[in-house]
Design an enzyme around this catalytic site. Structure first.
Site, PDB file in Angstrom:
ATOM      1  N   TYR A 141       0.643  -1.403   0.187  1.00 33.35           N
ATOM      2  CA  TYR A 141       0.063  -0.512   0.028  1.00 33.35           C
ATOM      3  C   TYR A 141       0.869   1.223  -0.078  1.00 33.35           C
ATOM      4  O   TYR A 141       0.149   2.543  -0.305  1.00 33.35           O
ATOM      5  CB  TYR A 141      -0.847   0.191   0.807  1.00 33.35           C
ATOM      6  CG  TYR A 141      -2.251   0.042   1.326  1.00 33.35           C
ATOM      7  CD1 TYR A 141      -2.184  -1.930   0.514  1.00 33.35           C
ATOM      8  CD2 TYR A 141      -3.223   0.332   1.085  1.00 33.35           C
ATOM      9  CE1 TYR A 141      -3.683  -2.805   0.396  1.00 33.35           C
ATOM     10  CE2 TYR A 141      -4.532  -0.688   1.363  1.00 33.35           C
ATOM     11  CZ  TYR A 141      -4.571  -1.879   0.561  1.00 33.35           C
ATOM     12  OH  TYR A 141      -5.824  -2.313   0.752  1.00 33.35           O
ATOM     13  N   LYS A 192       3.110 -15.056   3.220  1.00 31.48           N
ATOM     14  CA  LYS A 192       4.243 -16.422   2.137  1.00 31.48           C
ATOM     15  C   LYS A 192       4.910 -16.423   2.297  1.00 31.48           C
ATOM     16  O   LYS A 192       6.084 -15.944   0.447  1.00 31.48           O
ATOM     17  CB  LYS A 192       2.760 -15.623   1.008  1.00 31.48           C
ATOM     18  CG  LYS A 192       2.907 -16.456  -0.373  1.00 31.48           C
ATOM     19  CD  LYS A 192       2.368 -16.986  -0.767  1.00 31.48           C
ATOM     20  CE  LYS A 192       2.096 -18.051  -2.055  1.00 31.48           C
ATOM     21  NZ  LYS A 192       0.909 -18.676  -2.014  1.00 31.48           N
ATOM     22  N   ASP A 225      -3.041 -17.886   0.796  1.00 29.05           N
ATOM     23  CA  ASP A 225      -3.821 -19.348   0.670  1.00 29.05           C
ATOM     24  C   ASP A 225      -4.408 -19.401   0.769  1.00 29.05           C
ATOM     25  O   ASP A 225      -5.388 -20.337   0.663  1.00 29.05           O
ATOM     26  CB  ASP A 225      -3.392 -19.866  -1.422  1.00 29.05           C
ATOM     27  CG  ASP A 225      -2.099 -20.236  -1.159  1.00 29.05           C
ATOM     28  OD1 ASP A 225      -1.407 -20.060   0.029  1.00 29.05           O
ATOM     29  OD2 ASP A 225      -1.193 -20.959  -1.788  1.00 29.05           O
ATOM     30  N   ASP A 249      -6.234  -6.945   4.146  1.00 27.65           N
ATOM     31  CA  ASP A 249      -7.306  -6.244   3.314  1.00 27.65           C
ATOM     32  C   ASP A 249      -8.267  -7.553   2.479  1.00 27.65           C
ATOM     33  O   ASP A 249      -9.768  -7.530   2.661  1.00 27.65           O
ATOM     34  CB  ASP A 249      -6.867  -5.484   1.562  1.00 27.65           C
ATOM     35  CG  ASP A 249      -8.077  -4.774   1.252  1.00 27.65           C
ATOM     36  OD1 ASP A 249      -8.913  -4.108   1.674  1.00 27.65           O
ATOM     37  OD2 ASP A 249      -8.025  -5.015  -0.051  1.00 27.65           O
ATOM     38  N   ASP A 253     -12.378  -8.811   4.083  1.00 25.08           N
ATOM     39  CA  ASP A 253     -13.660  -9.635   3.680  1.00 25.08           C
ATOM     40  C   ASP A 253     -14.442 -10.730   3.408  1.00 25.08           C
ATOM     41  O   ASP A 253     -15.948 -10.768   3.784  1.00 25.08           O
ATOM     42  CB  ASP A 253     -13.863  -8.742   1.379  1.00 25.08           C
ATOM     43  CG  ASP A 253     -13.521  -7.267   1.610  1.00 25.08           C
ATOM     44  OD1 ASP A 253     -13.510  -6.571   2.707  1.00 25.08           O
ATOM     45  OD2 ASP A 253     -13.327  -7.005   0.406  1.00 25.08           O
TER      46      ASP A 253
END
Ligand code: IPM
Ligand code: MG
Length: 367
Positions: A141, A192, A225, A249, A253
């Site tokens: 970001y 990751k 993932d 982020d 959601d």
């Protein structure tokens, strides 16, 4: 002592959901020993329209002077074609960065009365109570360099930088470990690390802190993932999840939908405590929903729950926070629904009616 709350209604449904929340602030101010003073400021698209910038200096000044900030939402189709620095999102990212609100708490809690509103089966989500801790001022970001350049052959190259310092990882990890300690004593850190070095370092730092200071918290690590898959397969395996800005982020959601609707999830964005002062911003995690804006049909619950988080984290008003949460639970148990959480055939009430119902319940509990 009177607490100064800065209201940033923003764009789209922002003003509607903030208005309902303000009724509750005013109620406590008038009927309890807790006193609040509110002020309004512009941010996002509305600020661009009126002031030519999505993040006016005046807003930053008021934000710095407030005890806490309540934000509705920013953004909308109307401003999508603007240059990058004029877009509403720059206002939100700007205020997060300027106040160094690095710790984003996103609790996903399923109200049993709504367990059937989730797109997942009741038994998967009923009783769910997880806390996502998302780092909010670093990562892709904000990382430099970033941009889009035109190459010699006329094609373009876009690039962003995923970057964290170990100090940044450390301070957000401490927030997550402390929360885990107060809750189920389980922390799952998301990365990751099999592909991205930044997150490999993230994993090492989190492990070191865990080993050094949090032997009582069970720490695990998961690739992002897999985490996204586990969130819909078996979300109740999680207690506190710790993630970077980008992964957080996306995962938050996903987590919000477990609760039945994006319209249910509050959040707190906390800064560091410096000389006893801690900046904090509270906002629903949903966006400005321009498609339903201005029709008084949005769900104000995420914003009202954000106020409860403000009472709890900024002011230590645990009792009032509990009253708000209990009132919402009672309203939901009695079958009152806005459109987003109503099932086919159920009666739907408006945003302002939902605000009134919650306030009525608060009055009952607060005698
Ligand atoms: C959120 C939002 C913001 C983000 C947008 C509006 C900039 O999606 O708070 O999750 O990406 O952080
Ligand atoms: Mg988001």
């Amino acid at each position: 002592m009177t607490k100064k709350i800065l209201l940033i209604a923003g764009d789209g449904i922002g003003p509607e959901v903030v208005l309902q929340t303000k009724k509750i602030i005013d109620f406590f101010s008038q009927n309890s020993d807790k006193k609040f003073e509110t002020e309004n400021a512009l941010l996002g698209g509305c600020a661009y329209d009126q002031m030519g910038t999505p993040f006016p200096q005046e807003t930053l000044k008021l934000a710095r002077a407030s005890d806490a900030i309540l934000l509705g939402a920013v953004g909308g189709h109307k401003w999508e074609a603007l240059k990058y620095e004029h877009r509403p999102e720059r206002g939100l990212l700007g205020i997060r960065k300027e106040l160094e609100l690095f710790a984003n708490l996103r609790p996903a809690k399923v109200f049993s009365a709504l367990a059937d509103s989730s797109t997942l089966k009741r038994e998967i989500v009923d009783g769910l109570d997880i806390m996502i801790v998302r780092e909010l001022t670093g990562d892709l970001y904000f990382g430099q360099p970033r941009g889009v350049e035109t190459l010699k052959d006329g094609t373009r190259r876009g690039y962003n930088t995923m970057v964290y310092t170990s100090a940044e990882v450390e301070r957000i990890a401490i927030v997550a470990f402390d929360l885990a300690r107060q809750r189920g004593k389980k922390l799952c850190s998301i990365d990751k690390a099999n592909v991205i070095e930044t997150t490999e370092m993230w994993r090492e730092v989190v492990s070191e802190i865990g080993a050094k200071n949090y032997a009582d918290v069970a720490l695990s690590h998961m690739y992002v993932d897999n985490a996204s898959m586990q969130l819909v397969r078996n979300p109740k395996q999680f207690d506190v999840m710790l993630t970077g800005n980008m992964f957080g982020d996306i995962l938050s959601d996903t987590a919000s939908m477990l609760t039945g609707s994006l319209g249910m999830l509050p959040s707190a964005s906390l800064g560091a405590k410096i000389n006893g002062v801690q900046h904090a911003l509270y906002e629903p995690i949903h966006g400005s929903a321009p498609d339903i804006a201005g029709r008084d049909i949005a769900n104000p619950i995420a914003t009202i729950l954000s106020l409860a988080m403000m009472f709890r984290y900024s002011f230590n008003y645990e009792n009032e926070a509990n009253i708000i949460e209990k009132a919402i639970e009672n309203v939901l148990v009695s079958g009152i629904r806005t459109a987003d959480i109503a099932k086919a055939g159920e009666e739907k009430i408006s945003c302002s009616q939902m605000g009134d119902e919650i306030l009525k319940e608060i009055k009952k509990i607060h005698k």
